[in-house]
Design a protein around this motif. Structure first.
Motif, PDB file in Angstrom:
ATOM      1  N   MET A 128      38.581  40.197  38.140  1.00 50.64           N
ATOM      2  CA  MET A 128      39.080  38.825  38.073  1.00 50.64           C
ATOM      3  C   MET A 128      38.083  37.884  38.717  1.00 50.64           C
ATOM      4  N   LEU A 129      37.881  36.745  38.076  1.00 51.04           N
ATOM      5  CA  LEU A 129      36.979  35.712  38.589  1.00 51.04           C
ATOM      6  C   LEU A 129      37.810  34.492  38.963  1.00 51.04           C
ATOM      7  N   THR A 130      37.711  34.058  40.210  1.00 46.25           N
ATOM      8  CA  THR A 130      38.467  32.892  40.679  1.00 46.25           C
ATOM      9  C   THR A 130      37.520  31.852  41.255  1.00 46.25           C
ATOM     10  N   ILE A 131      38.006  30.610  41.303  1.00 40.14           N
ATOM     11  CA  ILE A 131      37.245  29.487  41.868  1.00 40.14           C
ATOM     12  C   ILE A 131      37.788  29.182  43.253  1.00 40.14           C
ATOM     13  N   LEU A 132      36.902  29.131  44.242  1.00 38.23           N
ATOM     14  CA  LEU A 132      37.290  28.822  45.615  1.00 38.23           C
ATOM     15  C   LEU A 132      36.962  27.363  45.931  1.00 38.23           C
ATOM     16  N   SER A 133      37.353  26.928  47.086  1.00 35.93           N
ATOM     17  CA  SER A 133      37.053  25.552  47.493  1.00 35.93           C
ATOM     18  C   SER A 133      35.548  25.337  47.545  1.00 35.93           C
ATOM     19  N   GLY A 134      35.120  24.156  47.176  1.00 36.66           N
ATOM     20  CA  GLY A 134      33.699  23.841  47.179  1.00 36.66           C
ATOM     21  C   GLY A 134      32.963  24.364  45.969  1.00 36.66           C
ATOM     22  N   GLY A 135      33.705  24.937  45.015  1.00 30.80           N
ATOM     23  CA  GLY A 135      33.077  25.423  43.787  1.00 30.80           C
ATOM     24  C   GLY A 135      32.567  26.839  43.851  1.00 30.80           C
ATOM     25  N   ALA A 136      32.747  27.519  44.983  1.00 30.73           N
ATOM     26  CA  ALA A 136      32.310  28.915  45.065  1.00 30.73           C
ATOM     27  C   ALA A 136      33.111  29.776  44.097  1.00 30.73           C
ATOM     28  N   ARG A 137      32.510  30.870  43.654  1.00 27.03           N
ATOM     29  CA  ARG A 137      33.158  31.826  42.763  1.00 27.03           C
ATOM     30  C   ARG A 137      33.368  33.146  43.500  1.00 27.03           C
ATOM     31  N   ARG A 138      34.542  33.734  43.266  1.00 26.93           N
ATOM     32  CA  ARG A 138      34.818  35.054  43.838  1.00 26.93           C
ATOM     33  C   ARG A 138      35.165  36.029  42.720  1.00 26.93           C
ATOM     34  N   GLY A 139      34.394  37.083  42.636  1.00 24.34           N
ATOM     35  CA  GLY A 139      34.699  38.159  41.706  1.00 24.34           C
ATOM     36  C   GLY A 139      35.396  39.288  42.447  1.00 24.34           C
ATOM     37  N   ILE A 140      36.546  39.714  41.938  1.00 26.75           N
ATOM     38  CA  ILE A 140      37.304  40.799  42.546  1.00 26.75           C
ATOM     39  C   ILE A 140      37.317  41.981  41.589  1.00 26.75           C
ATOM     40  N   TYR A 141      36.891  43.129  42.094  1.00 26.24           N
ATOM     41  CA  TYR A 141      36.952  44.380  41.344  1.00 26.24           C
ATOM     42  C   TYR A 141      37.981  45.270  42.046  1.00 26.24           C
ATOM     43  N   GLN A 142      39.056  45.599  41.357  1.00 31.91           N
ATOM     44  CA  GLN A 142      40.087  46.435  41.979  1.00 31.91           C
ATOM     45  C   GLN A 142      40.395  47.623  41.082  1.00 31.91           C
ATOM     46  N   MET A 143      40.596  48.797  41.697  1.00 32.49           N
ATOM     47  CA  MET A 143      40.815  50.015  40.920  1.00 32.49           C
ATOM     48  C   MET A 143      41.473  51.070  41.785  1.00 32.49           C
ATOM     49  N   ASN A 144      42.087  52.045  41.137  1.00 34.71           N
ATOM     50  CA  ASN A 144      42.688  53.191  41.817  1.00 34.71           C
ATOM     51  C   ASN A 144      41.792  54.406  41.657  1.00 34.71           C
ATOM     52  N   ILE A 145      41.739  55.235  42.703  1.00 34.75           N
ATOM     53  CA  ILE A 145      40.895  56.425  42.704  1.00 34.75           C
ATOM     54  C   ILE A 145      41.721  57.603  43.217  1.00 34.75           C
ATOM     55  N   PRO A 146      41.804  58.700  42.481  1.00 34.16           N
ATOM     56  CA  PRO A 146      42.574  59.851  42.967  1.00 34.16           C
ATOM     57  C   PRO A 146      41.843  60.545  44.115  1.00 34.16           C
ATOM     58  N   HIS A 147      42.632  61.002  45.078  1.00 28.07           N
ATOM     59  CA  HIS A 147      42.065  61.754  46.203  1.00 28.07           C
ATOM     60  C   HIS A 147      43.110  62.774  46.643  1.00 28.07           C
ATOM     61  N   GLY A 148      43.005  63.984  46.089  1.00 28.61           N
ATOM     62  CA  GLY A 148      44.021  64.988  46.333  1.00 28.61           C
ATOM     63  C   GLY A 148      45.331  64.539  45.727  1.00 28.61           C
ATOM     64  N   ASP A 149      46.398  64.544  46.525  1.00 29.47           N
ATOM     65  CA  ASP A 149      47.694  64.086  46.036  1.00 29.47           C
ATOM     66  C   ASP A 149      47.930  62.611  46.355  1.00 29.47           C
ATOM     67  N   LYS A 150      46.868  61.914  46.773  1.00 27.37           N
ATOM     68  CA  LYS A 150      46.975  60.500  47.093  1.00 27.37           C
ATOM     69  C   LYS A 150      46.248  59.659  46.056  1.00 27.37           C
ATOM     70  N   THR A 151      46.512  58.360  46.117  1.00 21.28           N
ATOM     71  CA  THR A 151      45.760  57.386  45.337  1.00 21.28           C
ATOM     72  C   THR A 151      45.132  56.392  46.298  1.00 21.28           C
ATOM     73  N   ILE A 152      43.812  56.352  46.279  1.00 18.44           N
ATOM     74  CA  ILE A 152      43.066  55.404  47.107  1.00 18.44           C
ATOM     75  C   ILE A 152      42.831  54.143  46.275  1.00 18.44           C
ATOM     76  N   VAL A 153      43.083  52.984  46.866  1.00 18.88           N
ATOM     77  CA  VAL A 153      42.839  51.710  46.179  1.00 18.88           C
ATOM     78  C   VAL A 153      41.519  51.134  46.672  1.00 18.88           C
ATOM     79  N   LEU A 154      40.620  50.880  45.743  1.00 15.68           N
ATOM     80  CA  LEU A 154      39.324  50.279  46.067  1.00 15.68           C
ATOM     81  C   LEU A 154      39.348  48.812  45.656  1.00 15.68           C
ATOM     82  N   VAL A 155      39.032  47.949  46.588  1.00 20.99           N
ATOM     83  CA  VAL A 155      38.923  46.513  46.325  1.00 20.99           C
ATOM     84  C   VAL A 155      37.528  46.069  46.730  1.00 20.99           C
TER      85      VAL A 155
END
Length: 504
Positions: A393-420
């Protein structure tokens, strides 16, 4: 030799109270590696099967399973496969003869190079007894699908089952001509039902849109897709009727419960074979896509048990009509630090961004797109870990800055790790432009608790790879492809310009 010596991953005897399950591996032209990603997800889910059935390219994956390979091993072999070895063209003089050739290739190269590279071992396959497996071939003379047991399969019959007309030569054997059955049916659900299956899991890779294209490649593929999807829908209709009989106490094949059908498929048509051969997509990407699609289906199924089954839809493999989009690949390298131990771990994040509708992406207030890919890090004790539920996702911050967010799930044994991962583009100090563009600040979470953190970077060579990986998707001509890539490039440069004040 028996199954004690050669276990079959995803296969196990039926347990008391458990449905008799069948794994149906359909064809997908030259992209069967997509299925392997789905097999990884099914293994994580703990699913096991008593029946297996393979058609066309799906027979390759079934053969790898029956040869004793686990999905992770299968994935590695597909990644290492040299695609140019899968087909050897006949000598030019053969094409110049008065009598036309049956096909472009005789399949010899495939038999001598590809099957060994994929680890297919017919002696092991013949020894399997924990699962009943069948290979589908088209008997051209009888115009009927013939199912060959895994105990009788050999290299010639396996390749015959992948011999699409005009592409690979058919097999002439015992007065019969054998071909790929894809133009009749690309997944044999009926055979599994006749064997008493009560739960069918179909891994599907062919497209199914209402868009009709007239170029030669699409005309050929559309004939295959039309035949395959029509046959699938007819089989599903027959299963619905059979379920009505079972409900009334009439069960001709021995099922004791209603038959369920699950279909794992892409949301949009997979990249064409030509893109694979041209290097615009590779087996890494296809495996990652198959894994993400299977995880998405399993998540939906857990939220609405029974609601996602294919029998509840008239045309369950249907997909949106394609419109021009882009696909691009990114690789970030660096270290992740485990917060509980403070240990540093070399890490590499490979991502593929899928913009299926470029105009919609550009016009959105907060442009977003799907991510697939995999993480390689010693922190997870695995060489390659695919991601799922990936979003950009690409969002606009104050002052015109841009923030790109990469978010995903990753399996780790019987858990799910969230990477942001966060990428901030702003005009704080103009000399930091490259640092901003090439740095991902990464955080991994185990539930709500931070698990690891670190910075991953895009190197100059990776920048070149990234720019070279931008390809138009679902365009009709070279001119439209160039225009689409140019449209995306203009958008991206416009966002940079707005963030760093280049327009002023």
């Amino acid at each position: 030799m028996g199954d004690t010596a050669y276990p079959v991953c995803l296969a196990a005897p039926q347990q008391v109270g458990q449905a008799r399950r069948a794994l149906i591996l359909s064809g997908s032209a030259a992209r069967p590696s997509y299925q392997v990603g789905s097999l990884l997800a099914l293994q994580e889910q703990g699913l096991t099967f008593q029946l297996m059935n393979g058609t066309s390219g799906g027979s390759l994956n079934m053969s790898m399973l029956l040869s004793g390979l686990a999905p992770a091993d299968m994935a590695q072999r597909w990644r290492e496969l040299k695609i140019h070895t899968s087909m050897a063209f006949s000598p030019m003089k053969e094409y110049l003869k008065a009598n036309p050739l049956e096909s472009l290739s005789d399949g010899i190269s495939f038999k001598e190079k590809v099957l060994p590279q994929l680890g297919i071992d017919f002696e092991r396959i013949h020894a399997v007894s924990v699962v009943q497996a069948g290979y589908n071939l088209l008997d051209y003379g009888d115009k009927a699908v013939e199912v060959i047991s895994h105990s009788a399969i050999n290299a010639d019959l396996l390749i015959a089952g992948m011999s699409l007309p005009g592409v690979v030569a058919p097999l002439h054997l015992g007065g019969k001509v054998y071909l790929d059955s894809g133009f009749v049916q690309d997944a044999n659900l009926s055979e599994a039902v006749r064997q008493g299956a009560e739960e069918l899991w179909v891994l599907w890779g062919l497209g199914n849109t209402s868009a009709y294209r007239s170029d030669p490649l699409h005309l050929y593929l559309q004939m295959l897709e039309t035949s395959a999807n029509t046959a699938l829908n007819q089989q599903l209709a027959a299963i619905r009727e059979l379920n009505q009989r079972i409900a009334g106490g009439d069960s001709p094949y021995g099922q004791r419960r209603q038959i369920q059908v699950h279909i794992i498929k892409p949301d949009y048509p997979l990249p064409l074979d030509a893109e694979l051969h041209q290097g615009h997509i590779d087996h890494h990407n296809l495996i990652d896509m198959g894994y993400a699609d299977a995880k998405q289906y399993l998540a939906q199924l857990s939220e609405a048990p029974g609601g996602a089954t294919a029998l509840n839809a008239k045309n369950p493999t249907s997909m949106p009509n394609p419109v021009p989009g882009v696909r691009l690949q990114l690789r970030f390298v660096g270290e992740l630090v485990l917060l509980d131990s403070g240990t540093h771990h070399a890490s590499q994040l490979n991502l593929c961004l899928h913009v299926h509708d470029l105009e919609q992406f550009i016009d959105a207030v907060e442009p977003n797109a799907r991510l697939t890919g995999h993480l390689q890090t010693t922190a997870l004790n695995t060489s390659v870990t695919p991601i799922h539920a990936g979003q950009y996702m690409l969002t606009i911050l104050s002052g015109g800055a841009r923030r790109g967010i990469y978010q995903m799930n990753i399996p780790h044994g019987d858990k799910t790790i969230v990477l942001v991962a966060e990428q901030i583009l702003r005009d704080a100090q103009r000399h930091d432009f490259w640092k901003d563009l090439s740095t991902l600040t990464v955080r991994l979470y185990d539930g709500d608790a931070p698990w690891a953190t670190g910075d991953l970077h895009l190197s100059m060579p990776d920048l070149k790879t990234w720019l070279g990986s931008i390809h138009a998707t679902e365009t009709h001509s070279m001119a439209e492809s160039v225009k689409t890539v140019g449209r995306y490039t203009k958008f991206f440069l416009g966002e940079l310009s707005a963030a760093y004040g280049w327009h002023s």
